[in-house]
Scaffold this motif. Sequence first.
Motif, mmCIF file in Angstrom:
data_model
loop_
_atom_site.group_PDB
_atom_site.id
_atom_site.type_symbol
_atom_site.label_atom_id
_atom_site.label_comp_id
_atom_site.label_asym_id
_atom_site.label_seq_id
_atom_site.Cartn_x
_atom_site.Cartn_y
_atom_site.Cartn_z
ATOM 1 N N ARG A 16 21.497 -46.148 -35.473
ATOM 2 C CA ARG A 16 21.786 -44.750 -35.129
ATOM 3 C C ARG A 16 23.231 -44.627 -34.667
ATOM 4 O O ARG A 16 23.785 -45.532 -34.063
ATOM 5 N N ARG A 17 23.821 -43.476 -34.900
ATOM 6 C CA ARG A 17 25.194 -43.191 -34.497
ATOM 7 C C ARG A 17 25.276 -42.959 -32.987
ATOM 8 O O ARG A 17 24.313 -42.515 -32.371
ATOM 9 N N ALA A 18 26.458 -43.200 -32.426
ATOM 10 C CA ALA A 18 26.741 -42.874 -31.026
ATOM 11 C C ALA A 18 28.152 -42.297 -30.960
ATOM 12 O O ALA A 18 29.018 -42.689 -31.747
ATOM 13 N N ALA A 19 28.389 -41.361 -30.043
ATOM 14 C CA ALA A 19 29.697 -40.710 -29.921
ATOM 15 C C ALA A 19 30.255 -40.920 -28.518
ATOM 16 O O ALA A 19 29.512 -40.954 -27.533
ATOM 17 N N PHE A 20 31.587 -41.045 -28.440
ATOM 18 C CA PHE A 20 32.292 -41.201 -27.178
ATOM 19 C C PHE A 20 33.519 -40.304 -27.214
ATOM 20 O O PHE A 20 34.184 -40.186 -28.241
ATOM 21 N N GLY A 21 33.809 -39.684 -26.078
ATOM 22 C CA GLY A 21 34.955 -38.794 -25.986
ATOM 23 C C GLY A 21 36.238 -39.548 -25.693
ATOM 24 O O GLY A 21 36.221 -40.688 -25.211
#
Length: 166
Positions: free
Chosen positions: A62-67
Amino acid sequence: TEESFLEKMDRAGIEHAYPVRQIRREPPGPDPGSPVDAAVLDIDIFSPLTTAERDNLAAGLRRAAFGSGEEIIRQGDRGDSLFVILRGRVEVRVASEGQEEIVDTLGAGSFFGEMCLLTGAPRSATVRALEDVEVVPVTVEAFRGIVAQNPAVLEAVTGVVSRRRS
């Protein structure tokens, strides 16, 4: 920034207590947590995999996002994943004798965290997002499954580890 804070809340599953307006600087990609297309795993360490093996691996990821500015991993922490960068750039920092040094900058198609995955040792570097970043974590369990199907992947990763250590 407010956007980074809200993204962290979203990732943690915390609902907002007030209406929120989001302003995006670029067209949105797939949602974090969404399935991964096998094509994103077309990187050098997974090159020994057949198309079917790559499809099997992608099915469980699964994808994960970080700012921007957010730490993805921290030196000294325990971990059990490597990360494939789908979008954005990160900087790799190593602290030694009270000094922190940027040792690398990585972008889409690169990966990090492989040393911890292979050895079980604590993280050897801190990786921070230089901009909004999307990654795919590959856990040790998923990696073991890959290696069981195709041991050549282990050779590819250990080759990268030895190059990075030197």
